[in-house]
Design a protein around this motif. Structure first.
Motif, PDB file in Angstrom:
ATOM      1  N   ALA A  82       0.807  -1.223   0.000  1.00 31.76           N
ATOM      2  CA  ALA A  82       0.000   0.000   0.000  1.00 31.76           C
ATOM      3  C   ALA A  82       0.839   1.272   0.000  1.00 31.76           C
ATOM      4  CB  ALA A  82      -0.947  -0.004   1.199  1.00 31.76           C
ATOM      5  N   LEU A  83       1.904   1.304   0.812  1.00 34.89           N
ATOM      6  CA  LEU A  83       2.747   2.501   0.861  1.00 34.89           C
ATOM      7  C   LEU A  83       3.384   2.768  -0.496  1.00 34.89           C
ATOM      8  CD1 LEU A  83       4.271   4.822   2.191  1.00 34.89           C
ATOM      9  CD2 LEU A  83       5.915   3.145   3.087  1.00 34.89           C
ATOM     10  N   LEU A  84       3.904   1.734  -1.134  1.00 35.24           N
ATOM     11  CA  LEU A  84       4.552   1.931  -2.435  1.00 35.24           C
ATOM     12  C   LEU A  84       3.528   2.309  -3.501  1.00 35.24           C
ATOM     13  CD1 LEU A  84       7.271   1.918  -3.830  1.00 35.24           C
ATOM     14  CD2 LEU A  84       6.959  -0.518  -4.329  1.00 35.24           C
ATOM     15  N   ARG A  85       2.310   1.746  -3.420  1.00 34.16           N
ATOM     16  CA  ARG A  85       1.259   2.160  -4.360  1.00 34.16           C
ATOM     17  C   ARG A  85       0.955   3.647  -4.195  1.00 34.16           C
ATOM     18  NH1 ARG A  85      -0.925  -2.863  -2.957  1.00 34.16           N
ATOM     19  NH2 ARG A  85      -2.374  -1.977  -1.437  1.00 34.16           N
ATOM     20  N   ALA A  86       0.873   4.097  -2.947  1.00 39.23           N
ATOM     21  CA  ALA A  86       0.609   5.510  -2.690  1.00 39.23           C
ATOM     22  C   ALA A  86       1.740   6.378  -3.217  1.00 39.23           C
ATOM     23  CB  ALA A  86       0.423   5.742  -1.191  1.00 39.23           C
ATOM     24  N   ALA A  87       2.972   5.932  -3.036  1.00 32.68           N
ATOM     25  CA  ALA A  87       4.122   6.696  -3.526  1.00 32.68           C
ATOM     26  C   ALA A  87       4.111   6.797  -5.042  1.00 32.68           C
ATOM     27  CB  ALA A  87       5.424   6.054  -3.037  1.00 32.68           C
TER      28      ALA A  87
END
Length: 297
Positions: A225-230
């Motif tokens: 999720a964090l990398l998708r948001a980034a």
């Protein structure tokens, strides 16, 4: 292991090459032989018995890389403007994982823009700063998330290096990062993020850096999720006429649109300085502590 593309390859791109992961990873070893100090840092920085003093001693043998670490330590990101005047202190400030990440950038030629996909560092700095800024919302450490963003596109750079014409056509035909990953898989049997994870696993990087690379395309997975948001932040800043994806869906409800606005502003403000630190570029406002003549090992 030779990887062949999936059936139904995109006919818009050049003929599909035979893609051999081992050959690509071996090419990194060849690059590493040309940057022995960087290779040594990648090897020893994760060792339990490596100290900041020992790492600084190794780092001092590569003036260009040492200067970049100093520049990053004195950047606004770490809040130490001009106060870091020794390599050992710089290593302590930025952390071992960051030093190891910067060495990986050097030994894989990610600091040579002539060999990289278009806008590589614009995207990479956006990814890194966005991941770092959002990390606490996902229970992650900002510095490690910065490294995740800095290294994420390494696999794409390797694909481009081994197939510049075909990869250039992927870039031209697929404006979104998710679309490019699909096109990479069709053409090579593996996408750039998965190739990054393979390389990082081979070098002993922690699973906290490799797992998000594998889970990014599973929208139900919190691990990605964090990398998708980034990537969503990077897309909004770097892709022309980009159609925003709902940040709530991409992050399994962890973020809302109001959470993204300050991150976009921060990335815009800090991206140029991070880029200069990673590539060794200079600016009139740079602190002299980035000059190797001004610091001590």
């Amino acid at each position: 292991m030779t990887v062949t593309p999936f059936p139904g390859s995109d006919t818009r791109v050049a003929p599909v090459p035979v893609f051999d992961i081992e050959k690509v990873l071996a090419s990194i070893e060849t690059m590493a032989a040309q940057r022995p100090v960087a290779a040594q840092i990648v090897s020893v920085a994760n060792s339990d018995d490596t100290s900041a003093k020992a790492l600084a001693r190794i780092l001092a043998s590569d003036v260009a890389l040492a200067s970049r670490v100093m520049k990053l330590a004195n950047s606004a990101y770490f809040g130490m403007r001009g106060r870091v005047t020794s390599l050992q202190f710089a290593v302590t400030v930025v952390g071992f994982t960051t030093v190891r990440t910067m060495a990986t950038v050097a030994l894989t030629n990610l600091d040579d823009e002539s060999r990289l996909p278009e806008n590589f560092w614009d995207v990479t700095t956006s990814l890194a700063l966005a991941a770092s800024s959002l990390a606490p919302r996902f229970g992650e450490r900002p510095q490690e998330s910065l490294c995740l963003g800095l290294l994420a596109q390494m696999g794409a750079a390797l694909l481009h290096h081994n197939d510049p014409v075909g990869y250039g056509e992927i870039l031209a035909s697929e404006p979104t990062y998710r679309g490019r990953r699909s096109a990479e898989t069709r053409r090579y049997g593996i996408n750039g993020l998965r190739l990054t994870s393979v390389a990082l696993e081979q070098w002993g990087f922690p699973v906290s850096l490799t797992t998000p690379l594998k889970e990014i395309d599973d929208d139900r997975s919190m691990d990605g999720a964090l990398l998708r948001a980034a990537f969503e932040v990077a897309a909004r800043l770097t892709v022309e006429d980009y159609e925003d994806e709902p940040i709530v869906r991409l992050t399994c409800g962890r973020l809302r649109e109001d959470d993204v606005v300050p991150v976009l502003d921060q990335v815009r403000a800090d991206a140029a300085e991070l880029r200069r630190a990673m590539l060794g570029e200079t600016a009139a406002s740079d602190d002299p502590s980035g000059n190797p003549e001004e610091w001590t090992p």
